[in-house]
Design a protein around this motif. Structure first.
Motif: not given
Length: 464
Positions: A301-328
């Motif tokens: 679930x932390x990976x899902x937070x990384x993929x988001x473009x929303x602000x998490x504690x002062x930072x937008x990680x926008x991980x979706x720009x560097x990740x094509x697939x997620x397996x949990x």
């Protein structure tokens, strides 16, 4: 330490809220006191074993590598994935002392190609060492894989349901470095072989002390060089270390917002104050492709937070720009009471497939809550949204089925996979398993598989 682990699990699972009144009129929950005692104990041990390595510079990684060659992948068996078309090249690595982990709007990367490579995010209170065998297995199957280079003690600032920004910084660091060395490992190995042949030719023609190299010497040199090349082809070696010591951990433990103590004023993710975790992370070169993320347990679930473009504690990680697939793998995706699930609630407000990220939630069955031990029963109760004792659930021994597959409710285009008689972790392979989870450890000793066994990897790894 192990008793503290078990007490924390039991305390959280049963939602004990009894408090000890302090002289100032404030109170600390019983579970919070255990968190603090655990942190101090682990910190003392870690200071003697980790501090020296934490300050090591990354000079060995600041070298110029070949530019990667873009190649097309031949079709391979979707289940076996035996193709050797690895994507691991290198680029000129110019690591700077650190990168900013403060406020970042993101959203500036171009659309990058997908590459067959993956980053494993360890689950709660586990680290790199526990998942190196899984990474090696995936690499051998044609998916070069690295693990976020962190120790289990790096989780201490996140105890009590607090912000996961320390983990997000480590995920971002690893993803960016792997994405920056995208290339073809088959070509990498070819060049290594050519280098071996050239070095042998030079050695054979060298008038070293007037001696002619014997066939035995040549074979010995080949063997030694092959070992070196095999080590060089390990994708984990392409990820530099970062600097993080016990004093950084203590500062993070004190200041990380949220959780049961509502550090910073609130336990809600949207109300976290701007805070920058400690640590010096070498800057990665420009990314050359998108990689896959594999999150185990809470790491999912932390990976899902990384993929988001929303602000998490002062930072937008926008991980979706560097990740094509997620397996949990056995990740708790369902909402549940308590501060530990505030982050899960936050990620459950967004469908990440809208970014074009493929997602697969994997769950296991065969571990009944009423017959798999205290840890299993309490863990199922911990993940339960309605406050039951966990005895009526089935799952992988830690995460019940309903929670492991709950991502589908938020991300309807995601996939899910349920594996019969598959456990959460390799309990008998780690120190303290018999104390923390005796029943689960015995099940694993008896041959019952977990998500990281080769036969099981074939099932979910084929999805990549």
């Amino acid at each position: 330490i192990l008793l503290s682990f078990q007490t924390i699990e039991t305390t959280n699972s049963c939602n004990i809220t009894s408090s000890v009144k302090m002289g100032s009129g404030t109170s600390l929950s019983r579970s919070t006191k255990y968190y603090i005692s655990l942190a101090v104990t682990l910190a003392a041990i870690s200071s003697s074993t980790r501090t020296a390595s934490a300050f090591q510079a990354t000079d060995s990684y600041q070298q110029t590598h070949r530019r990667p060659v873009q190649t097309s992948n031949p079709k391979s068996n979707p289940t076996k994935h035996r193709s050797r078309n690895f994507y691991l090249g290198s680029s000129a690595r110019k690591a700077t002392p650190s990168r900013s982990s403060g406020l970042n709007e993101g959203g500036t990367l171009p659309n990058l190609p997908n590459i067959r490579a993956a980053v494993i995010v360890p689950g709660f209170l586990t680290g790199k060492s526990e998942f190196e065998p899984l990474a090696a297995s995936l690499t051998s199957k044609g998916i070069p894989t690295v693990v976020v280079p962190m120790g289990n003690w790096h989780w201490l600032p996140c105890l009590g349901g607090r912000s996961m920004r320390p983990m997000l910084e480590r995920i971002d660091f690893t993803v960016r470095h792997l994405a920056a060395v995208a290339g073809n490992l088959g070509d990498f190995e070819r060049v290594s072989q050519e280098g071996l042949e050239k070095s042998l030719e030079v050695a054979l023609n060298s008038p070293e002390a007037g001696q002619v190299m014997t066939r035995e010497k040549v074979e010995l040199m080949k063997e030694d060089t092959t070992k070196i090349n095999t080590k060089q082809s390990d994708p984990q070696l392409l990820i530099p270390d970062f600097s993080y010591n016990i004093f950084d951990c203590w500062q993070d433990f004190r200041n990380n917002p949220g959780g049961v103590l509502k550090v910073g004023g609130s336990a809600e993710v949207e109300e976290y104050p701007l805070w920058v975790p400690k640590g010096s992370f070498p800057e990665a070169p420009e990314p050359m492709g998108k990689v896959a993320l594999i999150g185990h347990s809470a790491g999912g679930w932390i990976c899902r937070a990384y993929l988001s473009s929303r602000n998490y504690g002062g930072k937008k990680y926008n991980g979706h720009e560097l990740v094509h697939s997620l397996i949990t793998l056995g990740s708790p995706h369902g909402n549940a009471p308590g501060p530990a699930f505030k982050g899960v609630e936050w990620v459950n407000r967004e469908d990440l497939t809208s970014y074009g990220v493929r997602a697969l939630a994997v769950g296991g069955t065969g571990y009944k809550g009423d017959s798999s031990g205290t840890l299993t029963k309490n863990s199922y109760a911990f993940c339960c949204p309605i406050g039951t004792d966990g005895s009526q659930y089935d799952g992988d021994g830690v995460t019940p089925i309903e929670s492991a597959l709950a991502m589908k409710q938020v991300m309807p285009d995601s996939d899910e996979m349920l594996l019969d008689d598959v456990g959460h972790f390799c309990w008998s392979d780690v120190f303290g398993g018999e104390t923390l989870a005796p029943e689960l450890t015995q099940f694993h000793k008896d041959g019952r598989p977990w998500y990281g066994d080769d036969d099981i990897i074939e099932k979910w790894g084929g999805w990549l």
